[in-house]
Structures are given as C-alpha cells and as structure tokens.
Write a protein that holds these residues in place. Structure first.
Motif, PDB file in Angstrom:
ATOM      1  N   TYR A  32       0.888  -2.287  17.045  1.00  0.00           N
ATOM      2  CA  TYR A  32       1.770  -3.303  16.499  1.00  0.00           C
ATOM      3  C   TYR A  32       1.006  -4.468  15.902  1.00  0.00           C
ATOM      4  O   TYR A  32       0.055  -4.972  16.493  1.00  0.00           O
ATOM      5  CB  TYR A  32       2.703  -3.833  17.595  1.00  0.00           C
ATOM      6  CG  TYR A  32       3.711  -2.818  18.071  1.00  0.00           C
ATOM      7  CD1 TYR A  32       3.406  -1.924  19.085  1.00  0.00           C
ATOM      8  CD2 TYR A  32       4.969  -2.748  17.481  1.00  0.00           C
ATOM      9  CE1 TYR A  32       4.329  -0.984  19.497  1.00  0.00           C
ATOM     10  CE2 TYR A  32       5.903  -1.816  17.896  1.00  0.00           C
ATOM     11  CZ  TYR A  32       5.567  -0.934  18.912  1.00  0.00           C
ATOM     12  OH  TYR A  32       6.483  -0.012  19.314  1.00  0.00           O
ATOM     13  N   ALA A  33       1.465  -4.911  14.743  1.00  0.00           N
ATOM     14  CA  ALA A  33       1.059  -6.221  14.263  1.00  0.00           C
ATOM     15  C   ALA A  33       1.797  -7.254  15.100  1.00  0.00           C
ATOM     16  O   ALA A  33       2.925  -7.020  15.538  1.00  0.00           O
ATOM     17  CB  ALA A  33       1.416  -6.385  12.790  1.00  0.00           C
ATOM     18  N   SER A  52      -3.023  -8.422  12.224  1.00  0.00           N
ATOM     19  CA  SER A  52      -2.817  -6.998  12.064  1.00  0.00           C
ATOM     20  C   SER A  52      -3.090  -6.259  13.369  1.00  0.00           C
ATOM     21  O   SER A  52      -3.650  -6.828  14.320  1.00  0.00           O
ATOM     22  CB  SER A  52      -3.743  -6.460  10.959  1.00  0.00           C
ATOM     23  OG  SER A  52      -5.101  -6.661  11.331  1.00  0.00           O
ATOM     24  N   TRP A  53      -2.731  -4.988  13.419  1.00  0.00           N
ATOM     25  CA  TRP A  53      -2.883  -4.224  14.653  1.00  0.00           C
ATOM     26  C   TRP A  53      -4.335  -4.164  15.113  1.00  0.00           C
ATOM     27  O   TRP A  53      -4.630  -4.164  16.298  1.00  0.00           O
ATOM     28  CB  TRP A  53      -2.314  -2.815  14.475  1.00  0.00           C
ATOM     29  CG  TRP A  53      -3.078  -1.984  13.474  1.00  0.00           C
ATOM     30  CD1 TRP A  53      -2.843  -1.889  12.127  1.00  0.00           C
ATOM     31  CD2 TRP A  53      -4.206  -1.155  13.727  1.00  0.00           C
ATOM     32  NE1 TRP A  53      -3.748  -1.064  11.544  1.00  0.00           N
ATOM     33  CE2 TRP A  53      -4.604  -0.584  12.498  1.00  0.00           C
ATOM     34  CE3 TRP A  53      -4.932  -0.826  14.878  1.00  0.00           C
ATOM     35  CZ2 TRP A  53      -5.675   0.284  12.391  1.00  0.00           C
ATOM     36  CZ3 TRP A  53      -6.000   0.046  14.778  1.00  0.00           C
ATOM     37  CH2 TRP A  53      -6.364   0.582  13.539  1.00  0.00           C
ATOM     38  N   SER A  54      -5.254  -4.137  14.164  1.00  0.00           N
ATOM     39  CA  SER A  54      -6.669  -4.038  14.518  1.00  0.00           C
ATOM     40  C   SER A  54      -7.297  -5.403  14.782  1.00  0.00           C
ATOM     41  O   SER A  54      -8.387  -5.490  15.358  1.00  0.00           O
ATOM     42  CB  SER A  54      -7.436  -3.364  13.381  1.00  0.00           C
ATOM     43  OG  SER A  54      -7.447  -4.210  12.235  1.00  0.00           O
ATOM     44  N   SER A  57      -7.173  -8.561  10.120  1.00  0.00           N
ATOM     45  CA  SER A  57      -6.536  -9.437   9.122  1.00  0.00           C
ATOM     46  C   SER A  57      -5.632 -10.442   9.811  1.00  0.00           C
ATOM     47  O   SER A  57      -4.965 -10.101  10.788  1.00  0.00           O
ATOM     48  CB  SER A  57      -5.709  -8.614   8.132  1.00  0.00           C
ATOM     49  OG  SER A  57      -6.529  -7.733   7.406  1.00  0.00           O
ATOM     50  N   THR A  58      -5.620 -11.656   9.294  1.00  0.00           N
ATOM     51  CA  THR A  58      -4.750 -12.700   9.826  1.00  0.00           C
ATOM     52  C   THR A  58      -4.035 -13.404   8.687  1.00  0.00           C
ATOM     53  O   THR A  58      -4.445 -13.313   7.520  1.00  0.00           O
ATOM     54  CB  THR A  58      -5.536 -13.738  10.652  1.00  0.00           C
ATOM     55  OG1 THR A  58      -6.581 -14.287   9.831  1.00  0.00           O
ATOM     56  CG2 THR A  58      -6.140 -13.109  11.890  1.00  0.00           C
ATOM     57  N   TYR A  59      -3.002 -14.118   9.042  1.00  0.00           N
ATOM     58  CA  TYR A  59      -2.126 -14.748   8.049  1.00  0.00           C
ATOM     59  C   TYR A  59      -1.528 -15.985   8.698  1.00  0.00           C
ATOM     60  O   TYR A  59      -1.082 -15.904   9.853  1.00  0.00           O
ATOM     61  CB  TYR A  59      -1.061 -13.724   7.674  1.00  0.00           C
ATOM     62  CG  TYR A  59       0.086 -14.175   6.796  1.00  0.00           C
ATOM     63  CD1 TYR A  59       1.383 -13.737   7.060  1.00  0.00           C
ATOM     64  CD2 TYR A  59      -0.112 -14.977   5.690  1.00  0.00           C
ATOM     65  CE1 TYR A  59       2.450 -14.103   6.267  1.00  0.00           C
ATOM     66  CE2 TYR A  59       0.941 -15.355   4.883  1.00  0.00           C
ATOM     67  CZ  TYR A  59       2.228 -14.901   5.171  1.00  0.00           C
ATOM     68  OH  TYR A  59       3.275 -15.268   4.377  1.00  0.00           O
ATOM     69  N   SER A 102       4.283  -4.027   8.522  1.00  0.00           N
ATOM     70  CA  SER A 102       3.219  -4.928   8.092  1.00  0.00           C
ATOM     71  C   SER A 102       3.385  -6.313   8.697  1.00  0.00           C
ATOM     72  O   SER A 102       4.499  -6.804   8.877  1.00  0.00           O
ATOM     73  CB  SER A 102       3.245  -5.048   6.571  1.00  0.00           C
ATOM     74  OG  SER A 102       2.461  -6.151   6.139  1.00  0.00           O
ATOM     75  N   MET A 103       2.297  -6.969   9.003  1.00  0.00           N
ATOM     76  CA  MET A 103       2.368  -8.319   9.563  1.00  0.00           C
ATOM     77  C   MET A 103       2.977  -9.303   8.567  1.00  0.00           C
ATOM     78  O   MET A 103       3.450 -10.365   8.950  1.00  0.00           O
ATOM     79  CB  MET A 103       0.985  -8.814   9.981  1.00  0.00           C
ATOM     80  CG  MET A 103       0.011  -9.012   8.850  1.00  0.00           C
ATOM     81  SD  MET A 103      -1.514  -9.784   9.449  1.00  0.00           S
ATOM     82  CE  MET A 103      -2.444  -9.907   7.923  1.00  0.00           C
ATOM     83  N   TYR A 104       2.968  -8.961   7.280  1.00  0.00           N
ATOM     84  CA  TYR A 104       3.502  -9.854   6.261  1.00  0.00           C
ATOM     85  C   TYR A 104       5.022  -9.758   6.148  1.00  0.00           C
ATOM     86  O   TYR A 104       5.646 -10.611   5.534  1.00  0.00           O
ATOM     87  CB  TYR A 104       2.883  -9.529   4.906  1.00  0.00           C
ATOM     88  CG  TYR A 104       1.387  -9.697   4.852  1.00  0.00           C
ATOM     89  CD1 TYR A 104       0.541  -8.587   4.851  1.00  0.00           C
ATOM     90  CD2 TYR A 104       0.806 -10.961   4.808  1.00  0.00           C
ATOM     91  CE1 TYR A 104      -0.843  -8.739   4.808  1.00  0.00           C
ATOM     92  CE2 TYR A 104      -0.573 -11.126   4.769  1.00  0.00           C
ATOM     93  CZ  TYR A 104      -1.392 -10.011   4.763  1.00  0.00           C
ATOM     94  OH  TYR A 104      -2.749 -10.172   4.720  1.00  0.00           O
TER      95      TYR A 104
END
Length: 122
Positions: A32-33, A52-54, A57-59, A102-104
């Motif tokens: 899961y994101a 992100s799941w890994s 990536s961040t936002y 997607s986390m977005y």
C-alpha cells in the motif's frame, strides 16, 4: 484489509518538532501507498504527505514542504511523519491512510486510522 493506529500527537509550541507514527496491521502493508491527512476545526480534511509502497517516492502539500518528512519502515509495518518548525496553523487531527492505488490519487485512500490530535500554541 489494513488497520491503522496513529500515535505521537500532542501539545507543542510554535517552532517545535513532533513525530507521528502509524502502525498497520495485516500482512500486506508493503503493498500500500500511505498518506497523512489532517483536519482542523471547521475545515475540510486536507492532504499533507504521501509515500509510495516502496518508500522510494514521496509527495507533499505545499504548506508543509520543507518542514515535514514522511517515511516508512515496511519491516515494522509503520509509517512516520516527522514535523519540524511547527506553526499554529498546523493544529489539526492527523490521520494516516492507505491505498492500493497510486499515492497521487487522493480519492483512492480507503483505509483510515482514528486520528491523533496535534496542537501548536503560539
């Protein structure tokens, strides 16, 4: 199914730091994101940060960029929100949430914790 429990909120002064944690149950946390959202009294819930799941990536929302850092430890099934240089306008109930999308995609977060209160005094 993922269950989420936030902790780490409290009362701090402007300029202080605080770290929120979100512990997840379930064997598929790493699929899961994850995101953090917040809701201040009388206001709508707003996005704060996502990862992100890994964890690669961040936002961030513009209002917290450069002050807040989201991270995760998939071995511990936990996501964190490090909050520095806190301001009174950061006062809110903070929620963590998860999505298999997607986390977005902010509308796709369908697993939510109960929230933790953060209060920043001036």
């Amino acid at each position: 199914q993922v269950q989420l429990v936030e902790s780490g909120g409290g009362l701090v002064q402007a300029g202080d730091s605080l770290r929120l944690s979100c512990a997840a149950s379930g064997p598929t946390f790493s699929n899961y994101a994850m995101g953090w959202f917040r809701q201040a009294p009388g206001k709508e819930r707003e996005f704060v940060a996502a990862i992100s799941w890994s964890g690669g990536s961040t936002y961030y929302a513009d209002s917290v960029k450069g002050r807040f850092t989201i991270s995760r430890d998939n071995a511990k099934n936990t996501v964190y929100l490090q909050m520095n240089s806190l301001k009174p306008e950061d006062t809110a109930v903070y929620y963590c949430a998860g999505t298999g999308s997607s986390m977005y995609n902010l509308r796709a977060y369908d697993y939510w914790g109960q929230g933790t209160q953060v209060t920043v005094s001036s």
